[in-house]
Design a protein around this motif. Structure first.
Motif, PDB file in Angstrom:
ATOM      1  N   PHE A   8     -43.720 -11.947   3.640  1.00 34.12           N
ATOM      2  CA  PHE A   8     -44.507 -12.740   4.497  1.00 34.12           C
ATOM      3  C   PHE A   8     -43.678 -13.496   5.600  1.00 34.12           C
ATOM      4  CE2 PHE A   8     -44.217 -15.001   0.700  1.00 34.12           C
ATOM      5  CZ  PHE A   8     -43.675 -16.268   0.940  1.00 34.12           C
ATOM      6  N   GLU A   9     -44.016 -14.386   6.626  1.00 36.69           N
ATOM      7  CA  GLU A   9     -43.312 -14.966   7.509  1.00 36.69           C
ATOM      8  C   GLU A   9     -43.825 -16.542   7.121  1.00 36.69           C
ATOM      9  OE1 GLU A   9     -43.165 -15.833  12.261  1.00 36.69           O
ATOM     10  OE2 GLU A   9     -42.529 -13.548  11.429  1.00 36.69           O
ATOM     11  N   THR A  10     -42.985 -17.384   7.228  1.00 37.58           N
ATOM     12  CA  THR A  10     -43.337 -18.835   7.177  1.00 37.58           C
ATOM     13  C   THR A  10     -43.461 -19.538   8.589  1.00 37.58           C
ATOM     14  OG1 THR A  10     -41.291 -19.599   6.997  1.00 37.58           O
ATOM     15  CG2 THR A  10     -42.191 -18.867   4.972  1.00 37.58           C
ATOM     16  N   VAL A  11     -44.059 -20.625   8.642  1.00 35.11           N
ATOM     17  CA  VAL A  11     -44.126 -21.493   9.856  1.00 35.11           C
ATOM     18  C   VAL A  11     -42.796 -22.063  10.279  1.00 35.11           C
ATOM     19  CG1 VAL A  11     -46.599 -22.312   9.347  1.00 35.11           C
ATOM     20  CG2 VAL A  11     -44.703 -23.683   8.500  1.00 35.11           C
ATOM     21  N   SER A  12     -41.836 -22.011   9.278  1.00 39.27           N
ATOM     22  CA  SER A  12     -40.426 -22.200   9.911  1.00 39.27           C
ATOM     23  C   SER A  12     -39.736 -20.856  10.509  1.00 39.27           C
ATOM     24  CB  SER A  12     -39.546 -22.958   8.572  1.00 39.27           C
ATOM     25  OG  SER A  12     -39.424 -21.920   7.535  1.00 39.27           O
ATOM     26  N   GLY A  13     -40.161 -19.789  10.513  1.00 34.83           N
ATOM     27  CA  GLY A  13     -39.841 -18.749  10.989  1.00 34.83           C
ATOM     28  C   GLY A  13     -38.977 -17.969  10.127  1.00 34.83           C
ATOM     29  N   LEU A  20     -55.262 -15.441  -0.884  1.00 38.15           N
ATOM     30  CA  LEU A  20     -54.468 -16.635  -1.296  1.00 38.15           C
ATOM     31  C   LEU A  20     -53.414 -17.041  -0.343  1.00 38.15           C
ATOM     32  CD1 LEU A  20     -53.227 -17.444  -4.784  1.00 38.15           C
ATOM     33  CD2 LEU A  20     -51.654 -17.371  -3.302  1.00 38.15           C
ATOM     34  N   LEU A  21     -52.601 -16.100   0.289  1.00 39.33           N
ATOM     35  CA  LEU A  21     -51.613 -16.544   1.196  1.00 39.33           C
ATOM     36  C   LEU A  21     -52.330 -16.919   2.519  1.00 39.33           C
ATOM     37  CD1 LEU A  21     -49.866 -14.109  -0.618  1.00 39.33           C
ATOM     38  CD2 LEU A  21     -48.400 -14.915   1.460  1.00 39.33           C
ATOM     39  N   ASN A  22     -53.427 -16.558   2.785  1.00 41.31           N
ATOM     40  CA  ASN A  22     -53.997 -17.027   4.061  1.00 41.31           C
ATOM     41  C   ASN A  22     -54.333 -18.244   3.828  1.00 41.31           C
ATOM     42  OD1 ASN A  22     -53.766 -14.833   5.898  1.00 41.31           O
ATOM     43  ND2 ASN A  22     -55.629 -13.948   5.301  1.00 41.31           N
ATOM     44  N   LYS A  23     -54.715 -19.009   2.685  1.00 44.42           N
ATOM     45  CA  LYS A  23     -55.187 -20.222   2.440  1.00 44.42           C
ATOM     46  C   LYS A  23     -53.997 -21.197   2.748  1.00 44.42           C
ATOM     47  CE  LYS A  23     -58.686 -19.363  -0.987  1.00 44.42           C
ATOM     48  NZ  LYS A  23     -58.891 -19.649  -2.393  1.00 44.42           N
ATOM     49  N   ASP A  24     -52.723 -20.787   2.542  1.00 41.43           N
ATOM     50  CA  ASP A  24     -51.567 -21.565   2.463  1.00 41.43           C
ATOM     51  C   ASP A  24     -51.153 -21.880   4.073  1.00 41.43           C
ATOM     52  OD1 ASP A  24     -48.836 -22.838   2.453  1.00 41.43           O
ATOM     53  OD2 ASP A  24     -48.897 -22.247   0.242  1.00 41.43           O
ATOM     54  N   PRO A  25     -51.217 -23.167   4.396  1.00 46.24           N
ATOM     55  CA  PRO A  25     -50.727 -23.426   5.836  1.00 46.24           C
ATOM     56  C   PRO A  25     -49.441 -22.994   6.163  1.00 46.24           C
ATOM     57  CG  PRO A  25     -51.103 -25.477   4.821  1.00 46.24           C
ATOM     58  CD  PRO A  25     -51.522 -24.268   3.891  1.00 46.24           C
ATOM     59  N   ARG A  26     -48.435 -23.004   4.939  1.00 48.62           N
ATOM     60  CA  ARG A  26     -47.263 -22.859   5.558  1.00 48.62           C
ATOM     61  C   ARG A  26     -46.789 -21.265   5.776  1.00 48.62           C
ATOM     62  NH1 ARG A  26     -45.347 -25.562  -0.198  1.00 48.62           N
ATOM     63  NH2 ARG A  26     -46.895 -24.071  -0.751  1.00 48.62           N
ATOM     64  N   VAL A  27     -47.834 -20.579   5.372  1.00 42.72           N
ATOM     65  CA  VAL A  27     -47.604 -19.056   5.682  1.00 42.72           C
ATOM     66  C   VAL A  27     -48.034 -18.663   7.080  1.00 42.72           C
ATOM     67  CG1 VAL A  27     -48.008 -16.602   4.937  1.00 42.72           C
ATOM     68  CG2 VAL A  27     -47.707 -18.470   3.216  1.00 42.72           C
ATOM     69  N   ARG A  81     -36.765 -27.142   8.023  1.00 46.56           N
ATOM     70  CA  ARG A  81     -37.346 -26.346   7.207  1.00 46.56           C
ATOM     71  C   ARG A  81     -37.976 -26.979   5.822  1.00 46.56           C
ATOM     72  NH1 ARG A  81     -33.135 -23.128   6.114  1.00 46.56           N
ATOM     73  NH2 ARG A  81     -33.638 -21.467   7.651  1.00 46.56           N
ATOM     74  N   ASN A  82     -37.061 -27.781   5.371  1.00 52.22           N
ATOM     75  CA  ASN A  82     -37.731 -28.763   4.119  1.00 52.22           C
ATOM     76  C   ASN A  82     -38.823 -29.349   4.457  1.00 52.22           C
ATOM     77  OD1 ASN A  82     -35.813 -27.521   2.664  1.00 52.22           O
ATOM     78  ND2 ASN A  82     -34.273 -29.233   2.768  1.00 52.22           N
ATOM     79  N   LYS A  83     -39.004 -29.982   6.043  1.00 48.19           N
ATOM     80  CA  LYS A  83     -40.080 -30.811   6.245  1.00 48.19           C
ATOM     81  C   LYS A  83     -41.279 -29.900   6.481  1.00 48.19           C
ATOM     82  CE  LYS A  83     -42.036 -34.395   8.143  1.00 48.19           C
ATOM     83  NZ  LYS A  83     -42.226 -35.556   7.514  1.00 48.19           N
ATOM     84  N   LEU A  84     -41.142 -28.767   7.103  1.00 48.26           N
ATOM     85  CA  LEU A  84     -42.368 -27.697   7.127  1.00 48.26           C
ATOM     86  C   LEU A  84     -42.620 -27.261   5.827  1.00 48.26           C
ATOM     87  CD1 LEU A  84     -41.008 -25.931  10.397  1.00 48.26           C
ATOM     88  CD2 LEU A  84     -43.075 -27.228  10.202  1.00 48.26           C
ATOM     89  N   LEU A  85     -41.691 -26.943   5.120  1.00 51.22           N
ATOM     90  CA  LEU A  85     -42.326 -26.081   3.651  1.00 51.22           C
ATOM     91  C   LEU A  85     -42.349 -26.885   2.462  1.00 51.22           C
ATOM     92  CD1 LEU A  85     -40.260 -22.942   4.278  1.00 51.22           C
ATOM     93  CD2 LEU A  85     -42.333 -23.272   4.902  1.00 51.22           C
ATOM     94  N   GLY A  86     -41.989 -28.402   2.670  1.00 52.16           N
ATOM     95  CA  GLY A  86     -42.237 -29.212   1.524  1.00 52.16           C
ATOM     96  C   GLY A  86     -41.201 -29.148   0.545  1.00 52.16           C
ATOM     97  N   TRP A  87     -41.508 -30.092  -0.431  1.00 55.61           N
ATOM     98  CA  TRP A  87     -40.490 -30.268  -1.512  1.00 55.61           C
ATOM     99  C   TRP A  87     -41.544 -30.606  -3.086  1.00 55.61           C
ATOM    100  CZ3 TRP A  87     -40.748 -34.612  -4.567  1.00 55.61           C
ATOM    101  CH2 TRP A  87     -41.113 -35.863  -3.620  1.00 55.61           C
TER     102      TRP A  87
END
Length: 164
Positions: free
Chosen positions: A145-150, A100-107, A12-18
């Motif tokens: 929203f749902e993230t790429v980590s599920g 804005l949310l569609n621009k973020d690849p983590r969403v 999750r931290n790898k996908l969503l960053g820090w």
């Protein structure tokens, strides 16, 4: 094979960053955020907290306000200035949040965008609360929203003052 909690948190931290933690300069007043220090070093946020913080900063920054990244920011502020029809203001703010949310690849996907201003929804049993919302001329924005980590998450932009 399901992942154990530690591995799932690492993914999750790898996908969503820090990133560096930010806090409001004056709590209760949305006039800016500043970095936070802990034990003489930068405080860090990871995973879902980082994504939430990044989206909050983006939603409270005007589009193109960052001279180094003119695609960063929220265009809903322009909607509040340019539109005179309250229904169009709400619709343009909603579209701006989605953009804005569609621009973020983590969403991964947007589940719901709610704009609450006391005029579009049915009245509740609490007449005083309904009157209070209408008199403040604010627009409360909530997005799920749902993230790429599920993970599923929700953000409240809070009350945005309207001039219509």
């Amino acid at each position: 094979m399901p992942l154990d909690d530690a591995t799932q948190e690492l993914v999750r931290n790898k996908l969503l960053g820090w990133g560096a933690a930010c806090a409001p300069v004056y709590p209760g007043m949305d006039i800016g955020q500043d970095i936070v220090f802990a034990d003489g070093d930068l405080a860090i946020v990871k995973g879902l907290s980082n994504l939430g913080q990044d989206l909050t900063v983006a939603l409270t920054t005007g589009l193109s306000a960052d001279p180094f990244n003119t695609n960063f920011g929220f265009d809903g502020i322009n909607a509040m200035v340019e539109e005179s029809n309250p229904m169009m203001v709400r619709e343009r703010v909603r579209v701006s949040v989605i953009t804005l949310l569609n621009k973020d690849p983590r969403v991964r996907r947007i589940l719901d965008v709610k704009l609450l201003d006391g005029r579009l929804g049915p009245l509740s049993a609490d007449v005083e609360a309904d009157a209070d919302i209408a008199t403040k001329r604010t627009l409360n924005v909530r997005v799920a929203f749902e993230t790429v980590s599920g993970d599923q998450s929700a953000l409240d932009l809070g009350g945005v003052k309207l001039n219509v």
